[in-house]
Design an enzyme around this catalytic site. Structure first.
Site, PDB file in Angstrom:
ATOM      1  CG  ASN A   9      -2.003   0.937   1.028  1.00  0.00           C
ATOM      2  OD1 ASN A   9      -1.403   2.056   0.579  1.00  0.00           O
ATOM      3  ND2 ASN A   9      -2.084   1.363   2.503  1.00  0.00           N
ATOM      4  CD1 TRP A  10       3.804   0.700  -2.658  1.00  0.00           C
ATOM      5  CD2 TRP A  10       3.390   1.837  -5.025  1.00  0.00           C
ATOM      6  NE1 TRP A  10       4.217   0.514  -3.443  1.00  0.00           N
ATOM      7  CE2 TRP A  10       3.840   0.545  -4.945  1.00  0.00           C
ATOM      8  CE3 TRP A  10       3.386   2.966  -6.115  1.00  0.00           C
ATOM      9  CZ2 TRP A  10       4.500   0.053  -6.074  1.00  0.00           C
ATOM     10  CZ3 TRP A  10       3.261   1.989  -7.079  1.00  0.00           C
ATOM     11  CH2 TRP A  10       4.308   0.819  -7.402  1.00  0.00           C
ATOM     12  CE  LYS A  11      -0.420   3.559   4.482  1.00  0.00           C
ATOM     13  NZ  LYS A  11      -0.355   3.638   5.867  1.00  0.00           N
ATOM     14  CG  HIS A  95      -6.035   2.444   5.108  1.00  0.00           C
ATOM     15  ND1 HIS A  95      -5.769   3.293   5.805  1.00  0.00           N
ATOM     16  CD2 HIS A  95      -4.597   1.196   5.403  1.00  0.00           C
ATOM     17  CE1 HIS A  95      -4.771   2.925   6.561  1.00  0.00           C
ATOM     18  NE2 HIS A  95      -4.157   2.271   5.673  1.00  0.00           N
ATOM     19  CD  GLU A  97      -2.658   5.659   6.552  1.00  0.00           C
ATOM     20  OE1 GLU A  97      -3.172   5.841   5.236  1.00  0.00           O
ATOM     21  OE2 GLU A  97      -2.047   5.001   8.071  1.00  0.00           O
ATOM     22  CD  GLU A 167      -3.634  -2.185   7.263  1.00  0.00           C
ATOM     23  OE1 GLU A 167      -2.404  -2.393   7.118  1.00  0.00           O
ATOM     24  OE2 GLU A 167      -4.582  -1.801   7.306  1.00  0.00           O
ATOM     25  N   GLY A 173       2.302   2.330  10.602  1.00  0.00           N
ATOM     26  CA  GLY A 173       3.109   3.865  11.202  1.00  0.00           C
ATOM     27  C   GLY A 173       4.045   3.977  11.695  1.00  0.00           C
ATOM     28  CB  SER A 212       4.856  -1.631  11.687  1.00  0.00           C
ATOM     29  OG  SER A 212       4.558  -0.053  12.124  1.00  0.00           O
ATOM     30  N   GLY A 233       2.377  -0.982   3.900  1.00  0.00           N
ATOM     31  CA  GLY A 233       2.705   0.308   4.115  1.00  0.00           C
ATOM     32  C   GLY A 233       4.005   0.503   3.819  1.00  0.00           C
ATOM     33  N   GLY A 234       4.865   1.915   4.905  1.00  0.00           N
ATOM     34  CA  GLY A 234       6.294   1.983   4.744  1.00  0.00           C
ATOM     35  C   GLY A 234       7.528   1.155   4.323  1.00  0.00           C
TER      36      GLY A 234
HETATM   37  P1  PGA Z   1       2.499   0.488   7.907  1.00  0.00           P
HETATM   38  O1  PGA Z   1       1.262   1.000   6.805  1.00  0.00           O
HETATM   39  O2  PGA Z   1       3.138  -0.778   7.355  1.00  0.00           O
HETATM   40  O3  PGA Z   1       3.491   1.281   7.687  1.00  0.00           O
HETATM   41  O4  PGA Z   1       2.286   0.610   8.962  1.00  0.00           O
HETATM   42  C1  PGA Z   1       0.526  -0.273   6.527  1.00  0.00           C
HETATM   43  C2  PGA Z   1      -1.071   0.022   6.464  1.00  0.00           C
HETATM   44  O5  PGA Z   1      -1.514   1.063   6.536  1.00  0.00           O
HETATM   45  O6  PGA Z   1      -1.766  -0.711   5.506  1.00  0.00           O
END
Ligand code: PGA
Length: 250
Positions: A9-11, A95, A97, A167, A173, A212, A233-234
């Site tokens: 997930n590149w956001k 998600h 966010e 999640e 993050g 994470s 994500g990251g």
């Molecule tokens: P993260 O994000 O791996 O940076 O914690 C995961 C996500 O939000 O899907």
């Protein structure tokens, strides 16, 4: 046996240049990924670039969101038929966010789930509790509520063509990962919740862990009985790190 699945997930990250470089890096190491389906979820505007770069490759792709509407006066939105036109296989819905920053409700998330499926796109439904909810022992209530909203609208059978991502919001993050045991506990709960409606569907749905995930913790998470892969994500922005996570599913 459920297929392992790792999705990036590149956001809100990337440029044409950085995405081309990232994809080349991932493609060049894909021969080592023996056991997992690999997907990347790109910002909408880069989806055509991703589609072109991944043509004839083993990597599939998707979007990070989708409108609950098919067309009409919804300025700024992107619909499932639009994503389908660019051969997106997946769309992330719900998600944390989106839920927290854009106030998406359980009902809206359920509508997005249905909209994606109506056009043959597999939703990756995200669920998870916030820190204060975990601390007040509300994790199961929150996850059940988020899940039940989708079951009520889409029906249990719809999970044959969907993926769930657990999640925990406090792990996204933040560098704080749920321990494999903490994650497994919630994954098992999710599967049991679905099994009350249909044990067969519950047994086949892939449940990813997200929050994470890194090369050094992926293997122990993926070793858990009900963890079928990860939503990353990251760490998905770095080709070699992402590939190590994909290989941890081997
Ligand atoms: P993260 O994000 O791996 O940076 O914690 C995961 C996500 O939000 O899907």
């Amino acid at each position: 046996m459920r297929q392992r699945f790792v999705a990036g997930n590149w956001k809100l990250n990337g440029t044409r240049q950085s995405i081309s470089t990232l994809l080349q890096g991932i493609l060049s190491g894909m021969q080592d990924v023996k056991n997992a389906e690999v997907a990347v979820c790109a910002p909408y505007i880069y989806i055509p670039l991703v589609a072109e770069s991944l043509k004839n490759s083993a990597i599939v792709y998707g979007a990070q969101n989708v409108s609950e509407y098919e067309s009409g006066a919804y300025t700024g939105e992107i619909s499932a038929p639009m994503l389908k036109e660019f051969d997106c296989k997946y769309a992330i819905v719900g998600h944390s966010e989106r839920r927290s920053i854009y106030n998406e409700t359980d009902q809206q998330v359920a509508a997005k789930f249905v909209a994606a499926q109506n056009f043959g796109i597999r939703p990756i439904l995200c669920v998870g509790e916030r820190l204060e909810e975990r601390e007040s022992n509300d994790t199961e209530n929150v996850v059940a509520r988020q899940l039940d909203a989708v079951i009520a609208k889409a029906g249990i059978e719809s999970f044959r063509e969907a993926v769930i991502a657990y999640e925990p919001v406090w792990a996204i993050g933040t560098g704080k990962t749920a321990s494999p045991e903490q994650a497994q506990e919630v994954h098992a709960f999710i599967r049991q919740r679905l099994a009350r409606k249909n044990p067969e569907v519950a047994n086949l749905v892939q449940i990813l862990y997200g929050g994470s995930v890194k090369p050094d913790n992926a293997r122990s998470l993926f070793a858990q009985a009900d963890i079928d892969g990860g939503l990353i994500g990251g760490a998905s922005l770095d080709a070699s790190g992402f590939l190590s996570i994909c290989c941890a599913a081997n």
